[in-house]
Scaffold this motif. Structure first.
Motif, PDB file in Angstrom:
ATOM      1  N   MET A   1     -15.182   1.235  -3.240  1.00 19.56           N
ATOM      2  CA  MET A   1     -14.306   2.407  -3.168  1.00 19.56           C
ATOM      3  C   MET A   1     -13.147   2.147  -2.202  1.00 19.56           C
ATOM      4  O   MET A   1     -11.985   2.420  -2.496  1.00 19.56           O
ATOM      5  N   SER A   2     -13.454   1.624  -1.002  1.00 19.66           N
ATOM      6  CA  SER A   2     -12.418   1.365  -0.003  1.00 19.66           C
ATOM      7  C   SER A   2     -11.444   0.304  -0.478  1.00 19.66           C
ATOM      8  O   SER A   2     -10.257   0.352  -0.169  1.00 19.66           O
ATOM      9  N   GLU A   3     -11.965  -0.684  -1.263  1.00 19.73           N
ATOM     10  CA  GLU A   3     -11.079  -1.723  -1.783  1.00 19.73           C
ATOM     11  C   GLU A   3     -10.084  -1.133  -2.780  1.00 19.73           C
ATOM     12  O   GLU A   3      -8.906  -1.500  -2.797  1.00 19.73           O
ATOM     13  N   ASN A   4     -10.548  -0.200  -3.623  1.00 21.59           N
ATOM     14  CA  ASN A   4      -9.653   0.434  -4.594  1.00 21.59           C
ATOM     15  C   ASN A   4      -8.595   1.277  -3.901  1.00 21.59           C
ATOM     16  O   ASN A   4      -7.425   1.290  -4.305  1.00 21.59           O
ATOM     17  N   VAL A   5      -9.024   1.979  -2.846  1.00 18.02           N
ATOM     18  CA  VAL A   5      -8.068   2.780  -2.082  1.00 18.02           C
ATOM     19  C   VAL A   5      -7.023   1.890  -1.438  1.00 18.02           C
ATOM     20  O   VAL A   5      -5.829   2.185  -1.418  1.00 18.02           O
ATOM     21  N   GLY A   6      -7.470   0.736  -0.928  1.00 19.13           N
ATOM     22  CA  GLY A   6      -6.545  -0.202  -0.304  1.00 19.13           C
ATOM     23  C   GLY A   6      -5.537  -0.762  -1.281  1.00 19.13           C
ATOM     24  O   GLY A   6      -4.390  -1.043  -0.930  1.00 19.13           O
ATOM     25  N   LYS A   7      -5.947  -0.936  -2.534  1.00 16.83           N
ATOM     26  CA  LYS A   7      -5.024  -1.442  -3.546  1.00 16.83           C
ATOM     27  C   LYS A   7      -3.963  -0.412  -3.914  1.00 16.83           C
ATOM     28  O   LYS A   7      -2.851  -0.746  -4.276  1.00 16.83           O
ATOM     29  N   ILE A   8      -4.352   0.886  -3.840  1.00 13.51           N
ATOM     30  CA  ILE A   8      -3.421   1.952  -4.202  1.00 13.51           C
ATOM     31  C   ILE A   8      -2.475   2.269  -3.049  1.00 13.51           C
ATOM     32  O   ILE A   8      -1.255   2.293  -3.205  1.00 13.51           O
ATOM     33  N   PHE A   9      -3.055   2.503  -1.875  1.00 15.11           N
ATOM     34  CA  PHE A   9      -2.258   2.869  -0.708  1.00 15.11           C
ATOM     35  C   PHE A   9      -1.924   1.610   0.085  1.00 15.11           C
ATOM     36  O   PHE A   9      -2.661   1.207   0.982  1.00 15.11           O
ATOM     37  N   ASN A  10      -0.813   0.995  -0.249  1.00 14.38           N
ATOM     38  CA  ASN A  10      -0.373  -0.206   0.437  1.00 14.38           C
ATOM     39  C   ASN A  10       1.101  -0.087   0.781  1.00 14.38           C
ATOM     40  O   ASN A  10       1.745   0.944   0.558  1.00 14.38           O
ATOM     41  N   LEU A  11       1.674  -1.168   1.301  1.00  7.17           N
ATOM     42  CA  LEU A  11       3.063  -1.139   1.732  1.00  7.17           C
ATOM     43  C   LEU A  11       4.017  -0.937   0.560  1.00  7.17           C
ATOM     44  O   LEU A  11       5.065  -0.315   0.699  1.00  7.17           O
ATOM     45  N   SER A  12       3.654  -1.465  -0.592  1.00  6.44           N
ATOM     46  CA  SER A  12       4.503  -1.307  -1.767  1.00  6.44           C
ATOM     47  C   SER A  12       4.623   0.161  -2.156  1.00  6.44           C
ATOM     48  O   SER A  12       5.673   0.612  -2.624  1.00  6.44           O
ATOM     49  N   LEU A  13       3.551   0.914  -1.966  1.00  8.11           N
ATOM     50  CA  LEU A  13       3.580   2.341  -2.281  1.00  8.11           C
ATOM     51  C   LEU A  13       4.529   3.077  -1.344  1.00  8.11           C
ATOM     52  O   LEU A  13       5.228   4.002  -1.766  1.00  8.11           O
ATOM     53  N   ILE A  14       4.553   2.665  -0.076  1.00  7.08           N
ATOM     54  CA  ILE A  14       5.465   3.306   0.877  1.00  7.08           C
ATOM     55  C   ILE A  14       6.914   3.125   0.434  1.00  7.08           C
ATOM     56  O   ILE A  14       7.708   4.075   0.408  1.00  7.08           O
ATOM     57  N   TYR A  15       7.255   1.895   0.058  1.00  4.49           N
ATOM     58  CA  TYR A  15       8.621   1.643  -0.398  1.00  4.49           C
ATOM     59  C   TYR A  15       8.916   2.380  -1.699  1.00  4.49           C
ATOM     60  O   TYR A  15      10.001   2.949  -1.871  1.00  4.49           O
ATOM     61  N   ALA A  16       7.963   2.385  -2.628  1.00  2.00           N
ATOM     62  CA  ALA A  16       8.168   3.068  -3.910  1.00  2.00           C
ATOM     63  C   ALA A  16       8.410   4.559  -3.688  1.00  2.00           C
ATOM     64  O   ALA A  16       9.241   5.180  -4.367  1.00  2.00           O
ATOM     65  N   LEU A  38       7.677  -4.477   3.387  1.00  2.00           N
ATOM     66  CA  LEU A  38       8.123  -3.120   3.653  1.00  2.00           C
ATOM     67  C   LEU A  38       9.649  -2.964   3.626  1.00  2.00           C
ATOM     68  O   LEU A  38      10.172  -1.960   3.140  1.00  2.00           O
ATOM     69  N   LEU A  39      10.382  -3.977   4.113  1.00  2.00           N
ATOM     70  CA  LEU A  39      11.812  -3.798   4.342  1.00  2.00           C
ATOM     71  C   LEU A  39      12.717  -4.679   3.500  1.00  2.00           C
ATOM     72  O   LEU A  39      13.926  -4.414   3.422  1.00  2.00           O
ATOM     73  N   ASN A  40      12.207  -5.689   2.861  1.00  2.35           N
ATOM     74  CA  ASN A  40      13.070  -6.596   2.125  1.00  2.35           C
ATOM     75  C   ASN A  40      13.387  -6.065   0.726  1.00  2.35           C
ATOM     76  O   ASN A  40      12.594  -5.330   0.135  1.00  2.35           O
ATOM     77  N   ASP A  41      14.539  -6.483   0.224  1.00  5.78           N
ATOM     78  CA  ASP A  41      14.971  -6.170  -1.145  1.00  5.78           C
ATOM     79  C   ASP A  41      15.186  -4.683  -1.384  1.00  5.78           C
ATOM     80  O   ASP A  41      14.907  -4.166  -2.467  1.00  5.78           O
ATOM     81  N   TRP A  42      15.706  -4.000  -0.373  1.00  2.00           N
ATOM     82  CA  TRP A  42      16.137  -2.619  -0.555  1.00  2.00           C
ATOM     83  C   TRP A  42      17.538  -2.614  -1.140  1.00  2.00           C
ATOM     84  O   TRP A  42      18.343  -3.508  -0.890  1.00  2.00           O
TER      85      TRP A  42
END
Length: 226
Positions: A1-16, A148-152
């Motif tokens: 369960m924690s692994e699935n949550v980690g895949k969803i809530f990651n740095l890419s999600l913050i940028y998206a 988190l910060l590249n390719d903006w």
């Protein structure tokens, strides 16, 4: 369960999330400028729509995203000044004007889409030049910051700068003081010698420029990145 949550809530999600919010942030700043002058800018959606179409059209015909963005800002400013003249000079109801502008923008962009591109609904072409991404090579070896910060997009960086700049202008400059005075205490502002209508026109003009930029980012920065 924690692994699935980690895949969803990651740095890419913050940028998206930030990328999807950027056009809304621009629109909010567009409305915030006029709100300081006690003008409720209902026509922000119409300004953005005109800006989005203009940016795509100019980028397609000229091959330049810079010209597309500048043309979008100019188009947004023109729409905003139509609203300003109607409201300030002729004392028309700003909400009615805004709704009229929104409906006009929908009809106008659909008509222009048919005239210039012979299509309806949507238009996509490889000749449309998108707003470029900024890549910092020195971040490539820093996993956290690189993700988190590249390719903006350029306009995604600019919205952060503009938030800080607008905060400074509102509360640390003479023009910002006059703008807030016109919005909150118009009679006192006029007594102090402030040209209230001139300040309102300036606020609407800047609002139109930012609304046009919002539309340009929406079409050349966000949609083309999907």
């Amino acid at each position: 369960m924690s692994e699935n949550v980690g895949k969803i809530f990651n740095l890419s999600l913050i940028y998206a999330t930030f990328r999807a919010s950027t056009p809304i942030i621009y629109a909010a700043l567009c409305a915030a400028i006029t709100q300081q002058a006690n003008i409720l800018n209902i026509g922000t959606e119409g300004i953005m729509l005109v800006g989005a179409f203009t940016a795509v059209a100019i980028s397609y015909f000229t091959g330049s995203w810079i010209l597309g963005v500048l043309a979008a800002m100019l188009g947004g400013a023109m729409i905003a000044m139509i609203m300003a003249v109607s409201h300030i000079k002729y004392n028309s109801e700003i909400c009615a004007i805004g709704m009229g502008i929104n409906l006009l923008a929908i009809a106008l962009t659909k008509f222009m889409l048919q005239v210039f591109f012979h299509t309806s609904g949507s238009f996509s072409n490889p000749a449309i030049v998108a707003i470029p991404k900024l890549h910092f090579s020195f971040l490539e070896n820093v996993p956290f910051l690189n993700t988190l910060l590249n390719d903006w997009r350029f306009t995604e960086w600019f919205v952060i700068v503009f938030i800080l700049l607008l905060q400074f202008i509102f509360y640390k400059t003479v023009w910002g003081l006059r703008l807030r005075a016109v919005g909150q205490f118009p009679m006192a502002a006029q007594t102090a010698g402030i040209q209230a209508n001139a300040v309102k026109y300036q606020a609407m003009l800047i609002s139109g420029l930012i609304g046009g930029l919002a539309g340009a980012h929406l079409s050349l920065g966000y949609v083309l990145n999907l």
